[in-house]
Motif scaffolding. Structure first.
Motif, short mmCIF file in Angstrom:
data_model
loop_
_atom_site.label_atom_id
_atom_site.label_comp_id
_atom_site.label_asym_id
_atom_site.label_seq_id
_atom_site.Cartn_x
_atom_site.Cartn_y
_atom_site.Cartn_z
N LEU A 189 0.81 -1.22 0.00
CA LEU A 189 0.00 0.00 0.00
C LEU A 189 0.84 1.27 0.00
CD1 LEU A 189 -3.03 -0.84 2.33
CD2 LEU A 189 -2.94 -0.74 -0.15
N ALA A 190 2.13 1.13 0.29
CA ALA A 190 3.02 2.30 0.26
C ALA A 190 3.49 2.62 -1.15
CB ALA A 190 4.22 2.06 1.16
N ASP A 191 3.28 1.70 -2.08
CA ASP A 191 3.73 1.88 -3.46
C ASP A 191 2.71 2.74 -4.22
OD1 ASP A 191 4.55 1.76 -6.07
OD2 ASP A 191 4.70 -0.43 -6.16
N PRO A 192 3.07 3.97 -4.58
CA PRO A 192 2.11 4.85 -5.26
C PRO A 192 1.73 4.37 -6.66
CG PRO A 192 4.29 5.82 -5.28
CD PRO A 192 4.38 4.61 -4.40
N ASN A 193 2.52 3.46 -7.21
CA ASN A 193 2.24 2.96 -8.55
C ASN A 193 1.33 1.72 -8.55
OD1 ASN A 193 3.93 4.90 -9.88
ND2 ASN A 193 5.70 3.73 -9.16
N PRO B 142 -14.67 -2.82 12.53
CA PRO B 142 -14.90 -2.98 11.09
C PRO B 142 -14.55 -1.75 10.26
CG PRO B 142 -16.97 -2.66 12.25
CD PRO B 142 -15.92 -2.80 13.30
N GLY B 143 -14.08 -2.02 9.06
CA GLY B 143 -13.74 -0.96 8.14
C GLY B 143 -12.90 -1.50 7.00
N VAL B 144 -12.68 -0.66 6.00
CA VAL B 144 -11.87 -1.05 4.84
C VAL B 144 -10.48 -0.46 4.98
CG1 VAL B 144 -13.88 -1.26 3.34
CG2 VAL B 144 -12.67 0.94 3.48
N LEU B 145 -9.58 -0.94 4.13
CA LEU B 145 -8.20 -0.48 4.14
C LEU B 145 -8.05 0.82 3.34
CD1 LEU B 145 -6.44 -3.88 3.40
CD2 LEU B 145 -6.41 -2.65 5.59
N THR B 146 -7.19 1.69 3.84
CA THR B 146 -6.78 2.86 3.07
C THR B 146 -5.28 3.00 3.20
OG1 THR B 146 -6.96 4.45 4.90
CG2 THR B 146 -8.96 4.03 3.60
N ALA B 147 -4.64 3.58 2.21
CA ALA B 147 -3.19 3.79 2.27
C ALA B 147 -2.85 4.71 3.44
CB ALA B 147 -2.70 4.39 0.96
N GLU B 148 -3.72 5.68 3.72
CA GLU B 148 -3.46 6.64 4.80
C GLU B 148 -3.47 5.95 6.15
OE1 GLU B 148 -4.61 8.44 1.20
OE2 GLU B 148 -5.76 7.01 2.42
N THR B 149 -4.47 5.09 6.39
CA THR B 149 -4.55 4.38 7.66
C THR B 149 -3.33 3.52 7.88
OG1 THR B 149 -6.96 4.34 7.61
CG2 THR B 149 -5.87 2.73 9.00
N LEU B 150 -2.92 2.80 6.85
CA LEU B 150 -1.78 1.91 7.00
C LEU B 150 -0.50 2.68 7.23
CD1 LEU B 150 -1.33 -1.10 7.10
CD2 LEU B 150 -0.69 -1.05 4.72
N ALA B 151 -0.36 3.83 6.58
CA ALA B 151 0.84 4.64 6.75
C ALA B 151 0.90 5.27 8.14
CB ALA B 151 0.90 5.72 5.69
N PRO C 168 -0.37 1.60 11.31
CA PRO C 168 -0.30 0.21 10.86
C PRO C 168 -0.59 -0.81 11.95
CG PRO C 168 1.91 1.09 11.10
CD PRO C 168 0.96 2.25 11.26
N THR C 169 -0.60 -0.38 13.20
CA THR C 169 -0.93 -1.30 14.29
C THR C 169 -2.35 -1.08 14.80
OG1 THR C 169 0.09 0.22 15.90
CG2 THR C 169 1.48 -1.57 15.03
N ALA C 170 -3.19 -0.48 13.95
CA ALA C 170 -4.60 -0.26 14.33
C ALA C 170 -5.50 -0.55 13.14
CB ALA C 170 -4.80 1.16 14.82
N LEU C 171 -5.22 -1.62 12.42
CA LEU C 171 -5.96 -1.90 11.20
C LEU C 171 -7.34 -2.50 11.50
CD1 LEU C 171 -3.20 -3.32 8.84
CD2 LEU C 171 -3.95 -0.95 9.17
N PRO C 172 -8.34 -2.11 10.73
CA PRO C 172 -9.68 -2.68 10.90
C PRO C 172 -9.76 -4.07 10.29
CG PRO C 172 -9.69 -1.20 9.03
CD PRO C 172 -8.30 -1.10 9.65
N ARG C 173 -10.72 -4.84 10.72
CA ARG C 173 -11.01 -6.14 10.10
C ARG C 173 -12.51 -6.31 9.99
NH1 ARG C 173 -8.14 -11.25 12.79
NH2 ARG C 173 -8.49 -10.12 14.75
N VAL C 174 -12.90 -7.17 9.07
CA VAL C 174 -14.31 -7.43 8.81
C VAL C 174 -14.58 -8.91 9.06
CG1 VAL C 174 -16.12 -7.43 7.05
CG2 VAL C 174 -14.41 -5.58 7.11
N SER C 175 -15.55 -9.20 9.90
CA SER C 175 -15.84 -10.58 10.26
C SER C 175 -16.57 -11.33 9.15
CB SER C 175 -16.70 -10.60 11.53
OG SER C 175 -17.11 -11.93 11.83
#
Length: 349
Positions: free
Chosen positions: A92-96, A307-316, A319-326
């Motif tokens: 997710l850090a790769d802008p390309n 719950p939530g989806v991934l975003t590049a901003e959240t991961l950047a 990264p130790t607070a990522l959401p998950r979906v059951s």
């Protein structure tokens, strides 16, 4: 009270199912593509064949291998690329790289993960992560939700002290069983967890139910983990020493639970874990202090069950607070998976 608790459960499930149906049938995802973010991380626990029997207060934690297969197919049809959880930061850090990703993560190290889930993942070439708790592997910690299930299912009545002296819990009917299970669950979550679990274990043993035998039956031991580690698709993450709610322990124990579980996982499978899962994972079990502790412990990523989806901003940024979906055992329909992938349900939570 039993009827009231049962009604609340039914109402909650009806509301969730109605919401998922609405998103699925409206095909709203096509109209609001930005809601899907860069993908999502799915949470699983048990993966096993459908079980007979009406009473299972933990049914939400169990999906069938057939449903897992369907979920993976839906992800592929939706254009998601399956990747290992620990690879997300770099990807997710790769802008390309504009792909959307999906990760599959299974908590607690159940035996059925190797028996039933792993073959499904292998058939699709999909990476997966299993989070390991040392106390389960070494049979020193019980799984209170499984103990409570066994106790309320087996007995028609038992005595329990919720803090105001022993009282009799009647568990003859289905509703009474659910009510007793829910009350034990609330007690574990609000009292001192170690004390509450120890009290539950003692009551179970007095009723000829062995809590650690349940753990032995359900979860992988060190040998089973070592055998599974030969699968090139599997990764192993840390999940504490005792599966305690980390927001309710002191700083010293918090650090020990994280570091000790990482050391244990490396000893079991020969590779240091790069990922961590917070036990329970909801907001009352994982907050800013815990997110920082996971980063200090050296984990590249850590996951909640918020719950939530991934975003590049959240991961950047976190990264130790990522959401998950059951992938919830109560909603095993491909169209519900499509609704979750859209990200739209999380915009209304």
């Amino acid at each position: 009270m039993p009827l009231k608790n049962t009604a609340k459960r039914l109402l909650k499930h009806a509301v969730i199912r109605t919401g998922l149906e609405a998103v699925a049938l409206s095909r709203a995802g096509a109209l609001w593509p930005a809601a899907a973010g860069r993908g999502l991380i799915f949470t699983l626990h048990h993966v096993r064949p459908a079980r007979e029997g009406r009473y299972d207060p933990n049914a939400l934690l169990s999906v069938t291998p057939e449903f897992l297969d369907q979920a993976i197919r839906v992800c592929a049809e939706s254009g998601l690329t399956p990747v290992a959880l620990e690879d997300l930061p770099k990807l997710l850090a790769d802008p390309n790289d504009t792909r959307r990703f999906v990760c599959f993560a299974l908590d607690d190290g159940y035996r059925n993960n190797a028996e039933h889930a792993a073959p499904v993942f292998r058939s699709h070439g999909v990476p997966y992560t299993i989070f390991i708790t040392r106390g389960f592997v070494e049979r020193t910690s019980s799984m209170w939700w499984e103990t409570a299930k066994a106790l309320t299912r087996k007995k028609s009545a038992f005595e329990f002290d919720f803090g105001n002296g022993r009282e009799t819990m009647s568990t003859r009917s289905h509703g009474q069983k659910l009510a007793a299970f829910d009350r034990i669950s609330r007690f574990v979550q609000t009292a001192d967890e170690d004390v509450a679990v120890a009290r539950l274990d003692a009551v179970a043993r007095s009723c000829l139910i062995d809590p650690l035998a349940i753990v032995d039956q359900l979860t992988m031991d060190e040998r089973a983990l070592r055998d599974l580690s030969g699968d090139p698709l599997v990764r192993f993450g840390a999940h504490t020493l005792t599966h305690v709610n980390l927001r309710r322990v002191g700083e010293k124990r918090l650090a020990e639970e994280m570091a000790g579980s990482a050391t244990a996982v490396e000893a079991y499978v020969g590779r240091a874990p790069q990922s961590f899962a917070y036990p329970y994972g909801f907001a009352a079990a994982a907050g800013e202090r815990e997110f920082e502790a996971a980063a200090q412990a050296g984990f590249a990523v850590a996951v909640t069950t918020q719950p939530g989806v991934l975003t590049a901003e959240t991961l950047a940024q976190r990264p130790t607070a990522l959401p998950r979906v059951s992938l919830n055992g109560l909603y095993q329909r491909p169209r519900y998976v499509r609704a979750l992938i859209s990200g739209i349900p999380f915009r209304f939570m």
